[in-house]
Design a protein around this motif. Sequence first.
Motif, mmCIF file in Angstrom:
data_model
loop_
_atom_site.group_PDB
_atom_site.id
_atom_site.type_symbol
_atom_site.label_atom_id
_atom_site.label_comp_id
_atom_site.label_asym_id
_atom_site.label_seq_id
_atom_site.Cartn_x
_atom_site.Cartn_y
_atom_site.Cartn_z
ATOM 1 N N LEU A 135 0.847 -1.198 0.000
ATOM 2 C CA LEU A 135 0.000 0.000 0.000
ATOM 3 C C LEU A 135 0.873 1.236 0.000
ATOM 4 N N ARG A 136 0.470 2.255 -0.808
ATOM 5 C CA ARG A 136 1.159 3.528 -0.850
ATOM 6 C C ARG A 136 0.125 4.651 -0.677
ATOM 7 N N LEU A 137 0.339 5.510 0.309
ATOM 8 C CA LEU A 137 -0.565 6.624 0.615
ATOM 9 C C LEU A 137 0.103 7.924 0.205
ATOM 10 N N TYR A 138 -0.626 8.765 -0.575
ATOM 11 C CA TYR A 138 -0.082 10.034 -1.061
ATOM 12 C C TYR A 138 -0.864 11.194 -0.438
ATOM 13 N N GLY A 139 -0.259 12.342 -0.396
ATOM 14 C CA GLY A 139 -0.915 13.533 0.146
ATOM 15 C C GLY A 139 -0.441 13.813 1.556
ATOM 16 N N GLU A 140 -1.223 14.603 2.245
ATOM 17 C CA GLU A 140 -0.885 14.987 3.611
ATOM 18 C C GLU A 140 -0.926 13.768 4.514
ATOM 19 N N ILE A 141 0.105 13.605 5.317
ATOM 20 C CA ILE A 141 0.154 12.471 6.236
ATOM 21 C C ILE A 141 -0.956 12.610 7.269
ATOM 22 N N GLY A 142 -1.716 11.526 7.415
ATOM 23 C CA GLY A 142 -2.846 11.511 8.334
ATOM 24 C C GLY A 142 -4.168 11.643 7.619
ATOM 25 N N ALA A 143 -4.141 12.110 6.354
ATOM 26 C CA ALA A 143 -5.401 12.211 5.615
ATOM 27 C C ALA A 143 -5.943 10.830 5.289
ATOM 28 N N LEU A 144 -5.061 9.861 5.081
ATOM 29 C CA LEU A 144 -5.451 8.478 4.813
ATOM 30 C C LEU A 144 -4.788 7.573 5.837
ATOM 31 N N SER A 145 -5.482 6.487 6.164
ATOM 32 C CA SER A 145 -4.926 5.514 7.111
ATOM 33 C C SER A 145 -5.388 4.113 6.709
ATOM 34 N N VAL A 146 -4.606 3.121 7.125
ATOM 35 C CA VAL A 146 -4.884 1.719 6.799
ATOM 36 C C VAL A 146 -5.336 1.007 8.058
ATOM 37 N N ASP A 147 -6.415 0.225 7.906
ATOM 38 C CA ASP A 147 -6.943 -0.576 9.015
ATOM 39 C C ASP A 147 -7.073 -2.014 8.512
ATOM 40 N N GLU A 148 -6.352 -2.942 9.144
ATOM 41 C CA GLU A 148 -6.383 -4.334 8.660
ATOM 42 C C GLU A 148 -6.280 -5.301 9.826
ATOM 43 N N THR A 149 -6.870 -6.493 9.610
ATOM 44 C CA THR A 149 -6.794 -7.582 10.589
ATOM 45 C C THR A 149 -6.367 -8.885 9.932
ATOM 46 N N VAL A 150 -5.769 -8.789 8.725
ATOM 47 C CA VAL A 150 -5.451 -10.003 7.969
ATOM 48 C C VAL A 150 -4.011 -10.461 8.190
ATOM 49 N N SER A 151 -3.144 -9.573 8.653
ATOM 50 C CA SER A 151 -1.735 -9.959 8.788
ATOM 51 C C SER A 151 -1.467 -10.748 10.047
ATOM 52 N N GLY A 152 -2.310 -10.578 11.073
ATOM 53 C CA GLY A 152 -2.086 -11.283 12.326
ATOM 54 C C GLY A 152 -0.856 -10.809 13.067
ATOM 55 N N ARG A 153 -0.384 -9.588 12.768
ATOM 56 C CA ARG A 153 0.807 -9.080 13.435
ATOM 57 C C ARG A 153 0.488 -8.673 14.869
ATOM 58 N N ALA A 177 4.042 4.257 3.275
ATOM 59 C CA ALA A 177 4.375 2.966 2.643
ATOM 60 C C ALA A 177 4.172 1.857 3.657
ATOM 61 N N GLN A 178 3.331 0.885 3.301
ATOM 62 C CA GLN A 178 3.041 -0.223 4.191
ATOM 63 C C GLN A 178 3.070 -1.534 3.389
ATOM 64 N N ASP A 179 3.709 -2.549 3.990
ATOM 65 C CA ASP A 179 3.811 -3.868 3.371
ATOM 66 C C ASP A 179 3.593 -4.913 4.457
ATOM 67 N N PHE A 180 2.794 -5.911 4.154
ATOM 68 C CA PHE A 180 2.558 -7.016 5.081
ATOM 69 C C PHE A 180 2.034 -8.213 4.286
ATOM 70 N N THR A 181 1.943 -9.346 4.980
ATOM 71 C CA THR A 181 1.534 -10.609 4.348
ATOM 72 C C THR A 181 0.232 -11.079 4.958
ATOM 73 N N VAL A 182 -0.666 -11.570 4.107
ATOM 74 C CA VAL A 182 -1.965 -12.078 4.566
ATOM 75 C C VAL A 182 -1.764 -13.451 5.191
ATOM 76 N N ALA A 183 -2.149 -13.575 6.452
ATOM 77 C CA ALA A 183 -1.996 -14.832 7.173
ATOM 78 C C ALA A 183 -3.305 -15.401 7.685
ATOM 79 N N GLN A 184 -4.402 -14.619 7.641
ATOM 80 C CA GLN A 184 -5.671 -15.107 8.163
ATOM 81 C C GLN A 184 -6.809 -14.315 7.527
ATOM 82 N N ASP A 185 -8.032 -14.817 7.735
ATOM 83 C CA ASP A 185 -9.205 -14.082 7.268
ATOM 84 C C ASP A 185 -9.334 -12.781 8.059
ATOM 85 N N GLY A 186 -9.919 -11.773 7.427
ATOM 86 C CA GLY A 186 -10.093 -10.521 8.143
ATOM 87 C C GLY A 186 -10.562 -9.404 7.226
ATOM 88 N N ARG A 187 -10.269 -8.182 7.669
ATOM 89 C CA ARG A 187 -10.768 -6.975 6.997
ATOM 90 C C ARG A 187 -9.588 -6.097 6.618
#
Length: 861
Positions: A232-250, A261-271
Amino acid sequence: MTNETSQLEGAAKRLKWPLRLTLAGMWCERLLRAFWPFVAVLLAVLAALMMGLHETLPLELVWGGTLISVGGLVATLALGVRKFARPTGGEALDRLDRTMPGRPITAIADTQAIGSGDAASEAVWKAHVERMAARLDEAHAVSPDLNLAPRDPFALRYVALLAFVMALLFGSVWRVASITDMAPGGPGQALAAGPAWEGWLEPPSYTGRPSLYLNDIDQASLEIPAGTSVTLRLYGEIGALSVDETVSGRIGELPPGTDPAQDFTVAQDGRLAINGPGGREWDITLLPDAPPTIEPAAALERTVGGEFRQPFIASDDYGVIAGQAEIALDLPRVDRRYGLVADPEPRPAIELDLPMTITGDRREFEETLIDDLAQHPFAGLPVTVTLFAEDAAGQVGESTPSEVILPARRFFDPLASAIIEQRRDLLWSRENAPRIAAVLRAVSHLPEGFFRSETAYLKLRFVIRRLETAYTYASVSTELQEETAQALWDIAISIEEGDLSDALERLRRAQDRLSDAIQNGATDQEIAELMQELRDAMQDYMRQLAEQAGEQGDNQQAENQKGQEITGNQLEEMLQRLQELMEQGRTEEAQALLDQLRQMMENMQIAEGQQGQGQQSPGQQAMEGLAETLRQQQGLSDEAFRDLQEQFGQNGQPGQQPGEGQQQGNEPGEGQGQQPGQGQQQGQGGQQPGQGNQPGSQQSLADRQQALRNELNRQQQNLPGAGTPEGDAARDALDRAGRAMEGAEEALREEDFADALDNQSDAIEALREGMRELGEAMAQQQGQPGQQGDALGEANPLGQRDPLGREAGRNGRLGTDEQLLQGDDVYRRARELLDEIRRRSGEQARPDVELDYLRRLLDRF
């Protein structure tokens, strides 16, 4: 003056094209010398842009590289303009003039300086000018000097050219335009000016699924494989966009969801959700990657020789990449009697690489593991076989352990079987050494009637003494354990297989093995192999009888064979009936039929006395001479081995009991070798105690080896088949035998019996190879017109049949044109070859070149 003008005009016409081409070459030469740095920098910049290097590097590095590239282009262009000098026509004319002898162009343009009023001088000058004008016809354009090596000693121009060619092949010209996205006011700047985002889903490569661009996916739910990488790559003012996920299990400390810039691996079902202007949300469902499964496809099969085959079936969602078989000793199931009472020495489980299908689909396939573990300590003992399969994700699946007896080679000779049993006990535990030595001494106490070869008997006694010395004065080391086990195996093999150099001996041996199998019981697979061995030996024997019949070629011999004739079909019916009786367990009837077959084959022998009555050909004389040399060399080898024993007994057994050396010298079967030229029986004399260690005896043994080598050299001068591949191969083999004999002679003179035995063994093997090649050469000569006098026998014009009732071969060939080998045997042999190729292709330890060659064979067949 008019004449000079006309000459200049004519010269200009003749020099028109050479002058133009020379001028064009000078343009190329000066442009290249001045602007090659500019072209090199330009090609390097284009290569970087076409490969998309500016898309992967940080923006700061891209801007820095842009400034450096522009500066380099401007600098090299300015330097080139400064160095460039425009070539003129005069320079081209001068270069062209310098390439011709006498510089005719300059001569034509010159005027007479002195003697202009003298008629004679003017005539000479005119002749000179005309001669120079004639040379203009030979004018050719001057090639430009395009060599840049002195100006570019590091070949940077070639580096830039190579990078540009690679970019053309693997890059894209359209990527060059994307540099404008990073310029102020460009599309990239516009994208970064406001809140925007990009995302990619990249499944693991082994799944074969394509990458997904999240901006193009509108559905609310996605099904993706486990292990998918999310970028995932977010452009513009920092904080205008954010990522919410539960699939990486981190878990633990996580980066903030507003990171650009965010990178992770899908390890489980989620959102997975991107919150903010233009954001989206997906429900991710994981496609499970089940571990591979593997199971045996059939029961483990074995052969008489100890080779085993284990078919198996493996499957996986995306394909199996590797497999392994683990064979472990099943100690609770071992019958702990005799030599197995002691605690076994710890040994690791056997690990074998499973063969993988090369051309098929690895998601589900069936293959066969083929290997030979007949010499392993676990052979013949209860083991568990577990199969493992691994997929690309690193998951491992295993089969249910199979309880089997690890296949071992079947020894039908009782003596060989007893030796192999002691070998097993020695590998089980070194504590069994005293018991093993005692049993082997008892077995070899009276060798008459048990040992067919004196060499095998002497080797066994030598092994016994080494074992007794080891456990008496020290302990049995691991190295001695392995060496003794290998020696016992070799002795058992020599006893089991015997001397198979003669077709009749091979036939008798096959009959004896089959008779032992009838009495001791054998599996259907072993019966089939022993029957095939009998068929092969019988076919070789019948071919030898046919060759002998062709050599004699008299009517008396033909009459002798009429009452003994049997067709090939009748013989095959007897063999099939014999196999059926054995498979049905009717041992008495099978033994009776085998005895009948044995008696019939013995009655079909041709008297050897009749073969010697006729005049022998040079080829026959050479074969008999080489056979006698081989027998004498074997006798010398036996004596050298006995001397090695006595040398070991004196030097390696301190505290030897009195009389032991005397007993060794008088053991049954020990005797002197033969002098060159003596018969086999004349050389079997008894040996006095200690005789083998006397210096005079060693000198005599070396002299006999030298005499035997001289006899071989004499025999090589009269060999037939010169000029043929087989004849040349026979001579090469006999040359190697002579060199080995020379090495053995030198070792004997130095009393180095171990080295002498090695050289004598090489000489024996080379002699056998030479005899085989010489036989092939003689057979080739028999098939050529006009060679009847030198061949083994002549084609019978009366159509004489061989003892099986088959017609003799055409065109003077030995044997017959008919075959005993039927189609089923051909297919069986092809299957065996294919199984062997598959087995070797599954051994990952083999060189890559060999594995590639085996894969190509499997692809083709």
